[in-house]
Design an enzyme around this catalytic site. Structure first.
Site, PDB file in Angstrom:
ATOM      1  N   PHE A 188      -4.070   1.834   0.658  1.00  0.00           N
ATOM      2  CA  PHE A 188      -4.289   0.899   1.758  1.00  0.00           C
ATOM      3  C   PHE A 188      -5.610   1.233   2.433  1.00  0.00           C
ATOM      4  CE2 PHE A 188       0.129   1.296   0.870  1.00  0.00           C
ATOM      5  CZ  PHE A 188       0.641   0.013   0.977  1.00  0.00           C
ATOM      6  N   LYS A 189      -6.580   0.363   2.235  1.00  0.00           N
ATOM      7  CA  LYS A 189      -7.891   0.540   2.886  1.00  0.00           C
ATOM      8  C   LYS A 189      -7.864  -0.247   4.187  1.00  0.00           C
ATOM      9  CE  LYS A 189     -12.811  -0.414   2.242  1.00  0.00           C
ATOM     10  NZ  LYS A 189     -13.774  -1.249   1.472  1.00  0.00           N
ATOM     11  N   ILE A 190      -7.741   0.484   5.284  1.00  0.00           N
ATOM     12  CA  ILE A 190      -7.583  -0.147   6.587  1.00  0.00           C
ATOM     13  C   ILE A 190      -8.924  -0.142   7.311  1.00  0.00           C
ATOM     14  CG2 ILE A 190      -6.309  -0.123   8.756  1.00  0.00           C
ATOM     15  CD1 ILE A 190      -4.555  -0.597   6.256  1.00  0.00           C
TER      16      ILE A 190
END
Length: 303
Positions: free
Chosen positions: A164-166
């Site tokens: 998950f690239k937030i």
């Protein structure tokens, strides 16, 4: 597959001055990134100017990059598209060509056509059936609100959703909540947006970062010190690079890595396709003033 941690920058796409893809330049970009000690490389992302590249060029760049990297580091291929069949086909092709991970944003097209939460889940589930690890890119560009409950559901119900690239507003707060609610299902919580919020995101539990390819060798020590438990050293390392990172994030965008690589002899041109304007000379000059004291590999690799 190694643990999902470390620094995995986005490779810029070099063009010749006449706008053609510079294939040899692409190979040099990849070699320069590997020589910086990156833990992985992402191609065809927004910072690769994927929205300015034809489908045929995507195919060429994917094959060229995977063949040239040749397993030296893992490679993420970005596959985002509004149409689910196209995303699935891109995932299948990337897997067949040897990609390690695919990255995708939720379905969107322009300001008004956005997938619902259920449609987003269905698209990621369809890609999950291809059988390649997926990174969810949570970026404001899509305009889609990826809520924590939706992300946790995806992590728990879609086996291949791993990372998950937030990089939305208040990224650290979202990372902290995502990790707390998702637990072990959140295998790779990552920072993005050129590391402009890296220290806060590491404090929230991020294990990896996807930066640009401008100075990853100079940003990596922040993650290394943090992992070792040395917050003071990590903070000092971050303070050292922050002016350059801020200038990149707020003034230059994806043009910064190409400017530094052009200056360092990695590529022959920092051309960006219309309607992207070149950097203003004063903005570029300040970028170099901020980057030179850091002595990054990209600024001397080709000299």
């Amino acid at each position: 597959m190694p643990q999902y941690e470390g620094i995995w920058p986005v490779a810029p796409t070099p063009f010749h001055d006449d706008g053609r893809i510079d294939e040899e330049g692409m190979r040099r970009v990849l070699d320069c990134m590997v020589d910086q000690g990156v833990d992985g490389i992402c191609i065809l992302a927004n910072f690769s100017e994927q929205f300015l590249i034809t489908d045929a060029e995507r195919e060429t760049l994917t094959r060229l990059s995977l063949e040239h990297v040749a397993g030296r580091v893992p490679v993420i291929v970005t596959i985002s598209h509004f149409a689910t069949p196209i995303v699935v086909d891109r995932a299948r092709r990337a897997k067949d060509q040897g990609a390690d991970i695919v990255m995708m944003m939720p379905p969107y097209h322009g300001a008004l056509m956005r997938g619902t939460a259920e449609q987003t889940f269905e698209q990621f589930r369809a890609v999950g059936e291809v059988g390649i690890p997926i990174m969810v890119q949570d970026a404001p560009l899509s305009g889609v609100d990826l809520t924590v409950p939706l992300l946790v559901r995806m992590a728990r119900e879609i086996e291949m959703v791993k990372l998950f690239k937030i990089e939305c507003a208040q990224a650290a707060a979202k990372l902290r909540t995502l990790i707390a609610e998702g637990g072990a299902a959140i295998e790779g919580p990552w920072d993005g947006e050129e590391a402009i919020t890296l220290l806060a995101d590491l404090d929230a539990g991020a294990t990896g970062a996807m930066t640009s390819a401008m100075i990853p060798d100079q940003i990596k020590p922040v993650l290394t010190h943090w992992k070792a438990g040395d917050r003071a050293a990590a903070t000092a390392a971050y303070a050292r690079v922050l002016p350059a990172v801020n200038h990149e994030n707020r003034q230059c965008g994806f043009r910064s890595a190409k400017a530094v690589m052009k200056e360092g002899g990695v590529i022959g041109s920092e051309f960006c396709r219309h309607p992207i304007a070149p950097l203003h000379p004063a903005t570029r000059a300040m970028l170099m003033d901020l980057v030179r004291p850091l002595d990054p590999v990209a600024l001397r690799w080709g000299k």
